[in-house]
Design an enzyme around this catalytic site. Structure first.
Site, short mmCIF file in Angstrom:
data_model
loop_
_atom_site.label_atom_id
_atom_site.label_comp_id
_atom_site.label_asym_id
_atom_site.label_seq_id
_atom_site.Cartn_x
_atom_site.Cartn_y
_atom_site.Cartn_z
N HIS A 97 0.84 -1.21 0.00
CA HIS A 97 0.00 0.00 0.00
C HIS A 97 0.87 1.25 0.00
O HIS A 97 2.05 1.20 0.36
CB HIS A 97 -0.86 0.07 1.27
CG HIS A 97 -1.62 -1.17 1.62
ND1 HIS A 97 -2.77 -1.55 0.98
CD2 HIS A 97 -1.40 -2.12 2.56
CE1 HIS A 97 -3.23 -2.67 1.51
NE2 HIS A 97 -2.41 -3.04 2.47
N ASP A 137 2.86 -6.66 2.13
CA ASP A 137 1.86 -5.90 2.89
C ASP A 137 2.45 -4.63 3.51
O ASP A 137 1.84 -4.04 4.40
CB ASP A 137 1.15 -6.75 3.96
CG ASP A 137 -0.10 -6.06 4.49
OD1 ASP A 137 -0.76 -5.36 3.71
OD2 ASP A 137 -0.39 -6.18 5.69
N ASN A 146 -2.12 -1.38 10.87
CA ASN A 146 -2.86 -1.92 12.02
C ASN A 146 -2.20 -3.08 12.74
O ASN A 146 -2.88 -3.81 13.45
CB ASN A 146 -4.28 -2.37 11.60
CG ASN A 146 -5.09 -1.23 11.08
OD1 ASN A 146 -5.13 -0.18 11.69
ND2 ASN A 146 -5.72 -1.42 9.93
N TYR A 149 -8.84 4.13 10.63
CA TYR A 149 -7.54 4.35 11.29
C TYR A 149 -6.80 5.46 10.56
O TYR A 149 -7.08 5.75 9.40
CB TYR A 149 -6.70 3.06 11.27
CG TYR A 149 -6.31 2.56 9.89
CD1 TYR A 149 -5.16 3.04 9.24
CD2 TYR A 149 -7.09 1.61 9.23
CE1 TYR A 149 -4.81 2.58 7.98
CE2 TYR A 149 -6.74 1.15 7.96
CZ TYR A 149 -5.60 1.64 7.34
OH TYR A 149 -5.26 1.19 6.10
O1 LIG Z 1 -3.13 -4.35 4.59
C1 LIG Z 1 -3.90 -5.28 4.69
O2 LIG Z 1 -4.05 -6.07 3.78
C2 LIG Z 1 -4.66 -5.48 5.89
C3 LIG Z 1 -5.24 -4.54 6.66
C4 LIG Z 1 -5.49 -3.17 6.25
C5 LIG Z 1 -6.33 -3.04 5.07
O3 LIG Z 1 -6.71 -4.00 4.45
C6 LIG Z 1 -6.71 -1.70 4.59
O4 LIG Z 1 -6.56 -0.72 5.32
O5 LIG Z 1 -7.18 -1.61 3.47
C7 LIG Z 1 -5.67 -4.90 8.01
O6 LIG Z 1 -5.84 -6.10 8.27
O7 LIG Z 1 -5.83 -4.01 8.84
#
Ligand SMILES: O=C(O)/C=C(\CC(=O)C(=O)O)C(=O)O
Length: 312
Positions: free
Chosen positions: A39, A263, A268, A55
């Protein structure tokens, strides 16, 4: 790597920032490897976090992501829209635009998205939409809306990425199995790894993949799933041993439908922030031969995200 910043936003209390100074992996990934789940966060000063977010992270910029890619030995990324940006895909699309064709994206869209917006995202490198069912991350979206979106993105050749917790699979089964596209599951559907790998919960996930050849899985996030560790810190070469049987089973049973990703920046996490170099060293524990590693890290993500570059 540079250090994380926060801009004008206040991070969620207890937020763990991504790990600076990751080690150089001992495992050398095959040439052309793809980090197929990562991300970008903001930076918030440029791409503000969404009002509906659950968050507020530290910033994690495209430059920092691509520095990590190079450090770990990867060639490409798939940047997945994080829920802290809601359906505002600008930070993710901006990251794709600066990648020189070396990044593809997965967006979050609402039913009101226009054909022009979808086309523009396609031109930028978006190849999927993400439907998130993890209740702590998103508000509920009606299934009819999601099906409508899936039918709209199908002609573009996109797929649907789904994120859910293992306990919710029975309830979501009928919806997932009616999706008209390829379906990519995040983090093996988040199994409870304190249960047996051949217990009913994980068997249902294996059945989901076995009975539906359009379903793929990311065998990512041992740091999120592990209960017993040990953590990928301080040079640990045998991290997250309790996750290995689960990921290995999926890799060996479905070698042509698995993907792997860091990831990064690991939103989180509550317990610890892993050293991303050591996360790469986890890969040969779950894909134990060069053939499996090649499929997991190169052939599969290339087929899904850069099919035009795959011959035959
Ligand atoms: O990064 C990931 O895949 C998992 C996440 C965050 C998420 O999915 C997001 O914020 O879009 C999680 O379990 O908090």
């Amino acid at each position: 790597m540079s250090k994380p910043t926060t801009g004008d936003f206040t991070k969620t209390p207890g937020w763990l920032d991504w790990y600076t100074g990751p080690s150089k992996p001992r495992f050398q990934v095959p040439a052309g490897s793809v980090d197929a789940h990562c991300h970008v966060f903001g930076p918030g000063a440029e791409f503000p976090y969404a009002p509906e977010r659950k968050y507020t992270p530290c910033d994690a910029s495209k430059a920092q992501l691509y520095a990590l890619r190079d450090h770990l030995g990867f060639a490409r990324n798939v940047v997945v829209q994080a829920t802290c940006h809601g359906a505002d895909n600008r930070a993710m699309v901006d990251a794709l635009a600066s990648s020189g064709g070396k990044a593809r994206g997965v967006a979050t869209v609402k039913r009101g998205v226009s054909d022009e917006e979808l086309q523009a995202m396609h031109a930028a490198g978006v190849r999927g939409v993400r439907f998130n069912f993890v209740k702590r991350l998103v508000d509920f979206t009606p299934k009819e809306e999601l099906i409508e979106i899936a039918n709209r993105i199908k002609p573009l050749g996109w797929h649907v990425v789904i994120y859910f917790e293992a306990v919710d699979l029975p309830e979501l089964w009928d919806f997932f199995t009616t999706l008209p596209t390829d379906v990519v599951v995040d983090h093996m559907g988040r199994p409870d790894v304190s249960q047996p790998v051949d217990g009913p919960e994980f068997e249902l996930f294996v059945k989901f993949m076995r009975e539906h050849p359009n379903v793929w899985s990311k065998v990512s996030c041992p740091e999120r799933l592990s209960v017993t560790g040990p953590k990928a810190l301080n040079g640990e070469q045998n991290a997250y041993t309790d996750v290995i049987p689960f990921a290995r089973r999926i890799v060996e049973e479905f070698p042509d439908r698995v993907l792997w990703g860091t990831d990064w920046p690991h939103p989180n996490l509550k317990d610890h922030m892993p050293d991303d170099g050591l996360l790469v060293d986890f890969i040969p524990h779950i894909a134990t031969t060069p053939e499996l590693q090649q499929k997991l890290l190169v052939d599969n993500p290339m087929r899904l995200y850069w099919p035009e570059e795959v011959k035959g």
